[in-house]
Design a protein around this motif. Structure first.
Motif, mmCIF file in Angstrom:
data_model
loop_
_atom_site.group_PDB
_atom_site.id
_atom_site.type_symbol
_atom_site.label_atom_id
_atom_site.label_comp_id
_atom_site.label_asym_id
_atom_site.label_seq_id
_atom_site.Cartn_x
_atom_site.Cartn_y
_atom_site.Cartn_z
ATOM 1 N N ASN A 47 0.454 0.926 -8.538
ATOM 2 C CA ASN A 47 -0.242 -0.060 -9.359
ATOM 3 C C ASN A 47 0.768 -1.030 -9.966
ATOM 4 O OD1 ASN A 47 -2.974 -0.323 -9.622
ATOM 5 N ND2 ASN A 47 -3.035 0.444 -11.706
ATOM 6 N N GLY A 48 0.452 -2.308 -9.944
ATOM 7 C CA GLY A 48 1.318 -3.324 -10.530
ATOM 8 C C GLY A 48 2.289 -3.962 -9.563
ATOM 9 N N LEU A 49 2.259 -3.556 -8.300
ATOM 10 C CA LEU A 49 3.221 -4.084 -7.316
ATOM 11 C C LEU A 49 2.557 -5.059 -6.340
ATOM 12 C CD1 LEU A 49 5.349 -0.889 -6.548
ATOM 13 C CD2 LEU A 49 5.841 -2.771 -8.134
ATOM 14 N N GLU A 50 1.799 -5.982 -6.862
ATOM 15 C CA GLU A 50 1.073 -6.941 -6.016
ATOM 16 C C GLU A 50 1.995 -7.827 -5.186
ATOM 17 O OE1 GLU A 50 0.442 -6.621 -9.329
ATOM 18 O OE2 GLU A 50 -1.456 -5.519 -9.201
ATOM 19 N N LEU A 85 -3.991 4.450 -2.222
ATOM 20 C CA LEU A 85 -2.569 4.415 -2.522
ATOM 21 C C LEU A 85 -1.947 3.035 -2.339
ATOM 22 C CD1 LEU A 85 -0.023 5.997 -3.330
ATOM 23 C CD2 LEU A 85 0.345 6.413 -0.898
ATOM 24 N N PHE A 86 -2.207 2.393 -1.207
ATOM 25 C CA PHE A 86 -1.569 1.115 -0.914
ATOM 26 C C PHE A 86 -2.418 -0.086 -1.311
ATOM 27 C CE2 PHE A 86 0.501 3.795 2.546
ATOM 28 C CZ PHE A 86 1.670 3.982 1.826
ATOM 29 N N SER A 87 -3.554 0.117 -1.933
ATOM 30 C CA SER A 87 -4.453 -0.983 -2.319
ATOM 31 C C SER A 87 -3.782 -2.067 -3.155
ATOM 32 C CB SER A 87 -5.677 -0.449 -3.056
ATOM 33 O OG SER A 87 -6.473 0.302 -2.179
ATOM 34 N N PRO A 88 -2.931 -1.736 -4.127
ATOM 35 C CA PRO A 88 -2.301 -2.801 -4.920
ATOM 36 C C PRO A 88 -1.287 -3.642 -4.145
ATOM 37 C CG PRO A 88 -2.162 -0.687 -6.061
ATOM 38 C CD PRO A 88 -2.612 -0.409 -4.660
ATOM 39 N N LEU A 89 -0.844 -3.182 -2.995
ATOM 40 C CA LEU A 89 0.258 -3.826 -2.266
ATOM 41 C C LEU A 89 -0.235 -4.959 -1.374
ATOM 42 C CD1 LEU A 89 2.236 -0.579 -1.356
ATOM 43 C CD2 LEU A 89 2.393 -1.988 -3.422
ATOM 44 N N GLY A 123 -5.303 4.788 9.361
ATOM 45 C CA GLY A 123 -6.014 3.522 9.175
ATOM 46 C C GLY A 123 -6.723 3.428 7.849
ATOM 47 N N ARG A 124 -7.194 4.545 7.328
ATOM 48 C CA ARG A 124 -7.926 4.523 6.062
ATOM 49 C C ARG A 124 -7.047 4.085 4.899
ATOM 50 N NH1 ARG A 124 -6.681 8.869 3.011
ATOM 51 N NH2 ARG A 124 -5.559 10.506 4.088
ATOM 52 N N ILE A 125 -5.747 4.325 4.982
ATOM 53 C CA ILE A 125 -4.869 3.875 3.900
ATOM 54 C C ILE A 125 -4.212 2.533 4.212
ATOM 55 C CG2 ILE A 125 -4.425 6.173 3.009
ATOM 56 C CD1 ILE A 125 -1.666 6.039 4.344
ATOM 57 N N MET A 126 -4.237 2.103 5.480
ATOM 58 C CA MET A 126 -3.616 0.841 5.877
ATOM 59 C C MET A 126 -4.558 -0.348 5.726
ATOM 60 S SD MET A 126 -0.597 1.431 6.749
ATOM 61 C CE MET A 126 0.120 3.010 6.516
ATOM 62 N N THR A 127 -5.842 -0.114 5.652
ATOM 63 C CA THR A 127 -6.833 -1.189 5.618
ATOM 64 C C THR A 127 -6.531 -2.264 4.573
ATOM 65 O OG1 THR A 127 -8.484 0.331 6.456
ATOM 66 C CG2 THR A 127 -9.307 -1.677 5.457
#
Length: 187
Positions: A106-109, A130-134, A154-158
């Motif tokens: 979080n916070g790493l846009e 996990l990777f949503s903020p990136l 793929g579910r976390i890379m989307t």
């Protein structure tokens, strides 16, 4: 092969962190780390310092090298407030408890490069958020982590719509490589 990989990663990080003519000095806020200024930003190197918990860093941190330490987990919102961070290296730690911390990044846009190689991550145990903020991530290295029989990566890379480079180990024993969600990536 791992020693060669680690040496390569260390060399790459050294090039990234020493590309300016300024020299590293001991950081005022943490005597274990070395800092370098580049304009108003800090490049911080805390590699090989036997750190087990990620300390807090100044808001003007641009690059952060935490490689080759003893970090086992990343708590939620650890990097919150580091909106200028573009490169984070967590290579060769013992990170493996991220299943319980979906807000670890979080916070790493504005993060563009993330190294998570040579840890204890199990791809299927990573939370889908996990990777949503990136949102700006273009390079992700997950090599030398625990590889299960099937990868539902793929579910976390989307959310990683700008991703251009994904480094990941594969195995002949895998039933399939990626699930259908990986096709939503455009780069």
């Amino acid at each position: 092969m791992r020693p060669v990989f680690l040496l390569f990663m260390y060399a790459i990080n050294s090039i990234i962190l020493t590309s300016n003519t300024t020299h590293f000095f001991l950081c005022r806020y943490n005597s274990l780390c070395r800092c370098k200024t580049a304009g108003r930003f800090l490049h911080i190197d805390c590699s090989f310092r036997e750190i087990s918990r990620i300390p807090h860093f100044p808001r003007n941190t641009r690059t952060l090298n935490l490689s080759s330490n003893y970090i086992t987990s990343i708590e939620k919102n650890t990097f919150d407030g580091l909106k200028h961070l573009t490169m984070l290296d967590l290579t060769s730690n013992k990170v493996g408890q991220m299943k319980t911390e979906p807000l670890a990044f979080n916070g790493l846009e504005n993060l563009r490069i993330l190294f998570l190689a040579n840890n204890s991550l199990s791809y299927n145990d990573l939370p889908k958020e996990l990777f949503s903020p990136l949102k700006s991530l273009v390079q992700l290295n997950l090599k030398f982590n625990t590889l299960p029989g099937n990868i539902a990566i793929g579910r976390i890379m989307t959310p990683l719509l700008n991703l251009e480079s994904l480094q990941i180990d594969i195995s002949n024993q895998s039933g399939y490589l990626f699930d259908r969600q990986i096709s939503s990536l455009t780069n």
